[in-house]
Design a protein around this motif. Sequence first.
Motif, PDB file in Angstrom:
ATOM      1  N   LYS A  15       0.833  -1.201   0.000  1.00 19.02           N
ATOM      2  CA  LYS A  15       0.000   0.000   0.000  1.00 19.02           C
ATOM      3  C   LYS A  15       0.873   1.259   0.000  1.00 19.02           C
ATOM      4  O   LYS A  15       0.596   2.213  -0.737  1.00 19.02           O
ATOM      5  N   CYS A  16       1.931   1.272   0.808  1.00 14.86           N
ATOM      6  CA  CYS A  16       2.854   2.411   0.841  1.00 14.86           C
ATOM      7  C   CYS A  16       3.498   2.640  -0.524  1.00 14.86           C
ATOM      8  O   CYS A  16       3.594   3.779  -0.995  1.00 14.86           O
ATOM      9  N   MET A  17       3.920   1.559  -1.153  1.00 11.80           N
ATOM     10  CA  MET A  17       4.551   1.664  -2.470  1.00 11.80           C
ATOM     11  C   MET A  17       3.553   2.174  -3.507  1.00 11.80           C
ATOM     12  O   MET A  17       3.876   3.032  -4.332  1.00 11.80           O
ATOM     13  N   ASP A  18       2.319   1.645  -3.465  1.00  8.75           N
ATOM     14  CA  ASP A  18       1.297   2.046  -4.416  1.00  8.75           C
ATOM     15  C   ASP A  18       0.937   3.520  -4.251  1.00  8.75           C
ATOM     16  O   ASP A  18       0.842   4.259  -5.237  1.00  8.75           O
ATOM     17  N   GLU A  19       0.759   3.970  -3.017  1.00  5.54           N
ATOM     18  CA  GLU A  19       0.415   5.368  -2.766  1.00  5.54           C
ATOM     19  C   GLU A  19       1.541   6.306  -3.200  1.00  5.54           C
ATOM     20  O   GLU A  19       1.282   7.348  -3.811  1.00  5.54           O
ATOM     21  N   THR A  20       2.777   5.932  -2.893  1.00  7.10           N
ATOM     22  CA  THR A  20       3.922   6.755  -3.279  1.00  7.10           C
ATOM     23  C   THR A  20       4.019   6.857  -4.796  1.00  7.10           C
ATOM     24  O   THR A  20       4.201   7.949  -5.352  1.00  7.10           O
ATOM     25  N   THR A  21       3.867   5.730  -5.483  1.00  5.54           N
ATOM     26  CA  THR A  21       3.946   5.719  -6.942  1.00  5.54           C
ATOM     27  C   THR A  21       2.796   6.512  -7.561  1.00  5.54           C
ATOM     28  O   THR A  21       3.010   7.309  -8.485  1.00  5.54           O
ATOM     29  N   SER A  22       1.605   6.331  -7.050  1.00  2.14           N
ATOM     30  CA  SER A  22       0.451   7.075  -7.570  1.00  2.14           C
ATOM     31  C   SER A  22       0.632   8.572  -7.385  1.00  2.14           C
ATOM     32  O   SER A  22       0.349   9.357  -8.305  1.00  2.14           O
ATOM     33  N   ASP A  23       1.096   8.986  -6.213  1.00  2.75           N
ATOM     34  CA  ASP A  23       1.337  10.408  -5.949  1.00  2.75           C
ATOM     35  C   ASP A  23       2.380  10.980  -6.901  1.00  2.75           C
ATOM     36  O   ASP A  23       2.223  12.084  -7.425  1.00  2.75           O
ATOM     37  N   GLU A  24       3.457  10.219  -7.115  1.00  2.00           N
ATOM     38  CA  GLU A  24       4.511  10.675  -8.018  1.00  2.00           C
ATOM     39  C   GLU A  24       3.991  10.809  -9.444  1.00  2.00           C
ATOM     40  O   GLU A  24       4.216  11.826 -10.101  1.00  2.00           O
ATOM     41  N   LEU A  25       3.299   9.789  -9.933  1.00  2.00           N
ATOM     42  CA  LEU A  25       2.791   9.817 -11.308  1.00  2.00           C
ATOM     43  C   LEU A  25       1.805  10.962 -11.498  1.00  2.00           C
ATOM     44  O   LEU A  25       1.834  11.652 -12.520  1.00  2.00           O
ATOM     45  N   GLU A  26       0.957  11.175 -10.508  1.00  2.00           N
ATOM     46  CA  GLU A  26      -0.005  12.274 -10.583  1.00  2.00           C
ATOM     47  C   GLU A  26       0.718  13.619 -10.657  1.00  2.00           C
ATOM     48  O   GLU A  26       0.373  14.486 -11.450  1.00  2.00           O
ATOM     49  N   SER A  27       1.750  13.775  -9.857  1.00  2.00           N
ATOM     50  CA  SER A  27       2.534  15.011  -9.844  1.00  2.00           C
ATOM     51  C   SER A  27       3.234  15.233 -11.185  1.00  2.00           C
ATOM     52  O   SER A  27       3.233  16.339 -11.720  1.00  2.00           O
ATOM     53  N   TRP A  28       3.817  14.172 -11.730  1.00  2.00           N
ATOM     54  CA  TRP A  28       4.529  14.284 -13.003  1.00  2.00           C
ATOM     55  C   TRP A  28       3.560  14.647 -14.137  1.00  2.00           C
ATOM     56  O   TRP A  28       3.866  15.481 -14.977  1.00  2.00           O
ATOM     57  N   CYS A  29       2.387  14.010 -14.133  1.00  2.00           N
ATOM     58  CA  CYS A  29       1.402  14.290 -15.186  1.00  2.00           C
ATOM     59  C   CYS A  29       0.881  15.713 -15.076  1.00  2.00           C
ATOM     60  O   CYS A  29       0.698  16.392 -16.085  1.00  2.00           O
ATOM     61  N   ALA A  30       0.639  16.167 -13.869  1.00  2.00           N
ATOM     62  CA  ALA A  30       0.113  17.517 -13.660  1.00  2.00           C
ATOM     63  C   ALA A  30       1.108  18.581 -14.116  1.00  2.00           C
ATOM     64  O   ALA A  30       0.708  19.642 -14.594  1.00  2.00           O
ATOM     65  N   ALA A  31       2.381  18.290 -13.985  1.00  2.00           N
ATOM     66  CA  ALA A  31       3.406  19.255 -14.381  1.00  2.00           C
ATOM     67  C   ALA A  31       3.428  19.439 -15.897  1.00  2.00           C
ATOM     68  O   ALA A  31       3.718  20.526 -16.389  1.00  2.00           O
ATOM     69  N   GLY A  32       3.134  18.375 -16.633  1.00  2.00           N
ATOM     70  CA  GLY A  32       3.070  18.455 -18.080  1.00  2.00           C
ATOM     71  C   GLY A  32       4.370  18.857 -18.748  1.00  2.00           C
ATOM     72  O   GLY A  32       4.358  19.511 -19.782  1.00  2.00           O
ATOM     73  N   GLU A  33       5.483  18.467 -18.157  1.00  2.00           N
ATOM     74  CA  GLU A  33       6.784  18.825 -18.724  1.00  2.00           C
ATOM     75  C   GLU A  33       7.771  17.683 -18.539  1.00  2.00           C
ATOM     76  O   GLU A  33       7.519  16.732 -17.805  1.00  2.00           O
ATOM     77  N   PHE A  34       8.893  17.820 -19.213  1.00  2.00           N
ATOM     78  CA  PHE A  34       9.968  16.840 -19.094  1.00  2.00           C
ATOM     79  C   PHE A  34      10.564  16.882 -17.687  1.00  2.00           C
ATOM     80  O   PHE A  34      10.710  17.952 -17.103  1.00  2.00           O
ATOM     81  N   HIS A  35      10.895  15.711 -17.156  1.00  2.00           N
ATOM     82  CA  HIS A  35      11.517  15.631 -15.832  1.00  2.00           C
ATOM     83  C   HIS A  35      12.936  15.098 -15.966  1.00  2.00           C
ATOM     84  O   HIS A  35      13.175  14.136 -16.686  1.00  2.00           O
TER      85      HIS A  35
END
Length: 100
Positions: free
Chosen positions: A5-25
């Motif tokens: 659950k910790c891994m899933d939440e961390t990954t989901s939060d990261e992916l959401e943040s990356w998508c919201a930024a809409g730019e290259f990381h």
Amino acid sequence: ANYLKCMDETTSDELESWCAAGEFHSSEVFKMYALRLFYVSAFGHVDEDMIASLHDDFKQWLGGFMSFTTKQIPGTSFATAMNARDRILNTVDVLIDKFM
């Protein structure tokens, strides 16, 4: 603790943040994610300031591998790396003590 659950939440939060930024990381973002994921998986929760500090210390420690000398002469990249390694070890000791 439910590590999956910790891994899933961390990954989901990261992916959401990356998508919201809409730019290259940069690769630094992915390194921070990997470090965050490891510590969240191992210890359940880690302070973001601690993650940033560990990231910086790991960069300094790895930089010491390119040093021309392996003597701990103050001011050299090797001495800086060994100081960073000591901070990493101390931080991990604190995390383990809190975990126990």
